[in-house]
Motif scaffolding. Sequence first.
Motif, PDB file in Angstrom:
ATOM      1  N   GLN A 131       0.824  -1.207   0.000  1.00 57.42           N
ATOM      2  CA  GLN A 131       0.000   0.000   0.000  1.00 57.42           C
ATOM      3  C   GLN A 131       0.857   1.254   0.000  1.00 57.42           C
ATOM      4  OE1 GLN A 131      -3.444   0.285  -0.167  1.00 57.42           O
ATOM      5  NE2 GLN A 131      -3.256  -1.870  -0.736  1.00 57.42           N
ATOM      6  N   LEU A 132       1.931   1.236   0.797  1.00 60.35           N
ATOM      7  CA  LEU A 132       2.830   2.380   0.840  1.00 60.35           C
ATOM      8  C   LEU A 132       3.586   2.521  -0.481  1.00 60.35           C
ATOM      9  CD1 LEU A 132       3.684   4.623   2.750  1.00 60.35           C
ATOM     10  CD2 LEU A 132       5.519   3.144   3.578  1.00 60.35           C
ATOM     11  N   ALA A 133       3.977   1.392  -1.065  1.00 60.66           N
ATOM     12  CA  ALA A 133       4.678   1.436  -2.352  1.00 60.66           C
ATOM     13  C   ALA A 133       3.808   2.064  -3.435  1.00 60.66           C
ATOM     14  CB  ALA A 133       5.108   0.029  -2.752  1.00 60.66           C
ATOM     15  N   LEU A 134       2.502   1.781  -3.401  1.00 55.99           N
ATOM     16  CA  LEU A 134       1.594   2.390  -4.375  1.00 55.99           C
ATOM     17  C   LEU A 134       1.630   3.912  -4.292  1.00 55.99           C
ATOM     18  CD1 LEU A 134      -1.712   0.300  -4.461  1.00 55.99           C
ATOM     19  CD2 LEU A 134      -0.204   0.865  -6.372  1.00 55.99           C
ATOM     20  N   ARG A 135       1.702   4.438  -3.093  1.00 52.26           N
ATOM     21  CA  ARG A 135       1.725   5.892  -2.937  1.00 52.26           C
ATOM     22  C   ARG A 135       3.047   6.492  -3.424  1.00 52.26           C
ATOM     23  NH1 ARG A 135      -0.965   4.437   1.861  1.00 52.26           N
ATOM     24  NH2 ARG A 135       0.616   5.145   3.337  1.00 52.26           N
ATOM     25  N   HIS A 136       4.045   5.644  -3.615  1.00 45.15           N
ATOM     26  CA  HIS A 136       5.312   6.087  -4.196  1.00 45.15           C
ATOM     27  C   HIS A 136       5.414   5.711  -5.673  1.00 45.15           C
ATOM     28  CE1 HIS A 136       7.554   7.536  -0.606  1.00 45.15           C
ATOM     29  NE2 HIS A 136       6.652   6.801   0.025  1.00 45.15           N
ATOM     30  N   GLY A 137       4.326   5.164  -6.232  1.00 39.23           N
ATOM     31  CA  GLY A 137       4.281   4.938  -7.664  1.00 39.23           C
ATOM     32  C   GLY A 137       4.760   3.595  -8.156  1.00 39.23           C
ATOM     33  N   VAL A 138       4.705   2.554  -7.307  1.00 38.64           N
ATOM     34  CA  VAL A 138       5.100   1.212  -7.735  1.00 38.64           C
ATOM     35  C   VAL A 138       4.055   0.215  -7.231  1.00 38.64           C
ATOM     36  CG1 VAL A 138       6.904  -0.553  -7.777  1.00 38.64           C
ATOM     37  CG2 VAL A 138       7.530   1.840  -7.516  1.00 38.64           C
ATOM     38  N   ALA A 139       3.572  -0.640  -8.125  1.00 40.65           N
ATOM     39  CA  ALA A 139       2.641  -1.704  -7.744  1.00 40.65           C
ATOM     40  C   ALA A 139       3.418  -3.012  -7.638  1.00 40.65           C
ATOM     41  CB  ALA A 139       1.524  -1.846  -8.769  1.00 40.65           C
ATOM     42  N   VAL A 140       3.366  -3.643  -6.477  1.00 39.50           N
ATOM     43  CA  VAL A 140       4.033  -4.920  -6.245  1.00 39.50           C
ATOM     44  C   VAL A 140       2.986  -5.935  -5.784  1.00 39.50           C
ATOM     45  CG1 VAL A 140       6.241  -3.845  -5.680  1.00 39.50           C
ATOM     46  CG2 VAL A 140       4.607  -4.330  -3.844  1.00 39.50           C
ATOM     47  N   LEU A 141       3.333  -7.215  -5.883  1.00 37.68           N
ATOM     48  CA  LEU A 141       2.394  -8.271  -5.500  1.00 37.68           C
ATOM     49  C   LEU A 141       2.778  -8.817  -4.132  1.00 37.68           C
ATOM     50  CD1 LEU A 141      -0.050  -9.846  -6.682  1.00 37.68           C
ATOM     51  CD2 LEU A 141       1.576 -11.644  -7.287  1.00 37.68           C
ATOM     52  N   PRO A 142       1.930  -8.644  -3.103  1.00 38.62           N
ATOM     53  CA  PRO A 142       2.236  -9.195  -1.779  1.00 38.62           C
ATOM     54  C   PRO A 142       2.245 -10.720  -1.806  1.00 38.62           C
ATOM     55  CG  PRO A 142       0.463  -7.563  -1.676  1.00 38.62           C
ATOM     56  CD  PRO A 142       0.671  -7.893  -3.112  1.00 38.62           C
ATOM     57  N   GLY A 143       3.188 -11.316  -1.089  1.00 35.59           N
ATOM     58  CA  GLY A 143       3.298 -12.768  -1.071  1.00 35.59           C
ATOM     59  C   GLY A 143       2.072 -13.466  -0.523  1.00 35.59           C
ATOM     60  N   ALA A 144       1.348 -12.810   0.379  1.00 37.94           N
ATOM     61  CA  ALA A 144       0.176 -13.454   0.989  1.00 37.94           C
ATOM     62  C   ALA A 144      -0.880 -13.826  -0.041  1.00 37.94           C
ATOM     63  CB  ALA A 144      -0.429 -12.532   2.057  1.00 37.94           C
ATOM     64  N   THR A 145      -0.932 -13.114  -1.171  1.00 40.95           N
ATOM     65  CA  THR A 145      -1.941 -13.419  -2.182  1.00 40.95           C
ATOM     66  C   THR A 145      -1.621 -14.698  -2.942  1.00 40.95           C
ATOM     67  OG1 THR A 145      -0.849 -12.155  -3.939  1.00 40.95           O
ATOM     68  CG2 THR A 145      -2.360 -10.961  -2.504  1.00 40.95           C
ATOM     69  N   THR A 146      -0.414 -15.233  -2.759  1.00 37.33           N
ATOM     70  CA  THR A 146       0.012 -16.415  -3.502  1.00 37.33           C
ATOM     71  C   THR A 146       0.005 -17.683  -2.662  1.00 37.33           C
ATOM     72  OG1 THR A 146       2.383 -16.235  -2.939  1.00 37.33           O
ATOM     73  CG2 THR A 146       1.581 -14.899  -4.778  1.00 37.33           C
ATOM     74  N   ASP A 147      -0.310 -17.576  -1.378  1.00 34.88           N
ATOM     75  CA  ASP A 147      -0.040 -18.675  -0.445  1.00 34.88           C
ATOM     76  C   ASP A 147      -1.317 -19.168   0.227  1.00 34.88           C
ATOM     77  OD1 ASP A 147       0.977 -20.365   1.585  1.00 34.88           O
ATOM     78  OD2 ASP A 147       2.830 -19.220   1.651  1.00 34.88           O
ATOM     79  N   ALA A 148      -1.772 -20.355  -0.151  1.00 31.50           N
ATOM     80  CA  ALA A 148      -2.978 -20.936   0.447  1.00 31.50           C
ATOM     81  C   ALA A 148      -2.736 -21.462   1.849  1.00 31.50           C
ATOM     82  CB  ALA A 148      -3.515 -22.070  -0.433  1.00 31.50           C
ATOM     83  N   LEU A 149      -1.472 -21.528   2.272  1.00 25.85           N
ATOM     84  CA  LEU A 149      -1.173 -21.898   3.656  1.00 25.85           C
ATOM     85  C   LEU A 149      -1.322 -20.714   4.603  1.00 25.85           C
ATOM     86  CD1 LEU A 149       1.958 -24.270   3.507  1.00 25.85           C
ATOM     87  CD2 LEU A 149      -0.269 -24.786   4.497  1.00 25.85           C
ATOM     88  N   GLY A 150      -1.503 -19.522   4.049  1.00 30.83           N
ATOM     89  CA  GLY A 150      -1.600 -18.334   4.882  1.00 30.83           C
ATOM     90  C   GLY A 150      -0.244 -17.772   5.255  1.00 30.83           C
ATOM     91  N   GLY A 151       0.826 -18.241   4.596  1.00 25.09           N
ATOM     92  CA  GLY A 151       2.170 -17.763   4.900  1.00 25.09           C
ATOM     93  C   GLY A 151       2.645 -16.739   3.893  1.00 25.09           C
ATOM     94  N   SER A 152       3.969 -16.653   3.727  1.00 27.39           N
ATOM     95  CA  SER A 152       4.621 -15.718   2.796  1.00 27.39           C
ATOM     96  C   SER A 152       4.255 -14.266   3.095  1.00 27.39           C
ATOM     97  CB  SER A 152       4.266 -16.051   1.340  1.00 27.39           C
ATOM     98  OG  SER A 152       4.640 -17.368   1.011  1.00 27.39           O
ATOM     99  N   LEU A 153       3.966 -13.957   4.377  1.00 27.63           N
ATOM    100  CA  LEU A 153       3.508 -12.612   4.721  1.00 27.63           C
ATOM    101  C   LEU A 153       4.595 -11.563   4.524  1.00 27.63           C
ATOM    102  CD1 LEU A 153       1.441 -13.408   7.939  1.00 27.63           C
ATOM    103  CD2 LEU A 153       0.591 -12.992   5.636  1.00 27.63           C
ATOM    104  N   ARG A 154       5.846 -11.958   4.687  1.00 26.82           N
ATOM    105  CA  ARG A 154       6.937 -10.985   4.516  1.00 26.82           C
ATOM    106  C   ARG A 154       7.503 -10.996   3.100  1.00 26.82           C
ATOM    107  NH1 ARG A 154      10.617 -11.251  10.047  1.00 26.82           N
ATOM    108  NH2 ARG A 154       9.099 -10.235  11.396  1.00 26.82           N
ATOM    109  N   ARG A 155       6.802 -11.568   2.178  1.00 24.50           N
ATOM    110  CA  ARG A 155       7.313 -11.715   0.825  1.00 24.50           C
ATOM    111  C   ARG A 155       6.648 -10.742  -0.150  1.00 24.50           C
ATOM    112  NH1 ARG A 155      11.872 -14.996  -0.129  1.00 24.50           N
ATOM    113  NH2 ARG A 155      11.956 -16.586   1.508  1.00 24.50           N
TER     114      ARG A 155
END
Length: 568
Positions: free
Chosen positions: A498-522
């Motif tokens: 969310q903060l990166a968006l306000r600086h003009g970059v869209a990134v994909l959070p790791g949590a959206t890729t992980d059905a185990l509920g992990g990858s939160l810091r990715r």
Amino acid sequence: MEPIDTPLPVPAGSPPVPAGSPPLPDGSLPGPTGSLPDPDGPLPLPAGSLPLPAGSLPAPDGSLPAPTGPLPAPAGSLPGPDDLVARLGRWSAGRGPLYLLLAARLRRLIDEGALPPGALLPPDRRLAVALSVGRTTVVAAYETLRREGALVRRQGSGTRVAAAALTLDTPRVKETSNPLFLHLLEAPDDVILLSCAAPERPPAELSEAYRSLVLPDGDLGYHPAGIGALRAAVAARYAARGVPTGPEQILVTTGAQQALSLLVRLLLAPGDGVLVEAPTYPGALDLFREAAAVPLPVAVGPDGVDVPEAVRVMERHRPALAYVISRFQNPTGTVLPPLAGRRLVEAANALGVPLVDDEVLADLSFDADADADADTDAGGPSLSSYGEVIGVGSLSKVVWGGLRVGWVRGPAPLIARLARLKALQDLGSDVPSQLAAVRLLDGYGPVLEARRRAARAGHDHLRAELARLLPSWSCAPTAGGQTLWVRLPHGDGVSFAQLALRHGVAVLPGATTDALGGSLRRLRLHFLASPEVLTEAVRRLACAWEEYAPGPARAAAPGRSSLRGITV
């Protein structure tokens, strides 16, 4: 096998918090009852229990719900466990005060019916943490909408969407809240998209292929299974890689996403189990969620999916489908070793589990030996060479995302059934695109070699820029593919995105890729942009991180940034 996200040490004296515990009404966390889970890893489950879909909440008595099927949602609730944060999209990328931008995006979601009347919105503090803004920003946005009559705020009852005189019918299908897709729906702006990985521009060979097209005469143009010439060309590429294939084993699709969609519709029913890697391609998770299937996640390690665990899951649960990405896995970039791949295929075949291998990235090897044989070889064996495997491929990552040509390779009876299903959807893919694809595959070597060189250069450049400007971030090099799997030293990917968006970059959070509920810091970052764009993107990310870094308290509880399970 060691999981790719290993646990972090807990600082001395840190009060452990129950996994997945929601904050109390006053915003505080419940008291400690056990050890603190790894913020980047999956939430712990009782021994021998079935993994639950990401976002599953505990029952009122604290027990986990029975994983025998999809969790029922209240009537009119948001689809599945999708996050409000994801649905907000690039809300902060416009001009003006943040609270007005947030109010405008919430108003749009209400008008579109994505936030139905009566929907309970997250508390001020929780939404502020997830969006990396001050609480006053959320309060002001909520108050703006309350004054307009769009929201109702009552002490002790929370903030809900107000009843409307005229509302849209409750949608009969589930819509995506995946930022991977939602960013593509935004109007063009100056945000650098590191969230969706695809070549920035088509090669000259594609333009030439279209210029030289000769459309068929005496042909209706309806080919549900694909035109014969393209089916034969794709089959020939499999045969050249040691996988004997006939044209009757190829179905041409409108991109690999449609190929996966057709397979899901044909092979999965509500409540069916589907083995998935954790993490994996989020577009596949969306399709499984739409089908009301139950994910059976298996962790990905440095050598790809944990095959012994995958075999145990298949033996224990007999899923209706297994979905893997064996080469240059999305998002981790790992490669499944040949012996492990053979064991996985043999086990799936013996147990009668249909195994889908997503081969969209398989050609994108950085290996010089692969370049030497670029016209026929993907730099390694296909899983299909070990037994019966359903392969899914596409030209979108090597040629261009706008060339919507993909395929399914499988047994001829399966392909015939898929063709009948595709006929109901679109009567067949675009014929001019298929004819252009035939021309491209006839001289594929130079196109593929050029794309590999560009991807390798982008990979090296992005890693160098990250090391220079963000040395506290870590990411392993990959042997191919198109993305880096970045680990943040603290915080979580959802709130930083969310903060990166306000600086003009869209990134994909790791949590959206992980059905185990992990990858939160990715974070998943692609390296297909030009060196100049990648340099500017990392500069903006560094500015965002400088603003974000002083707030490590944001990582206190995994559930506080994901905002899953919005209810009505």
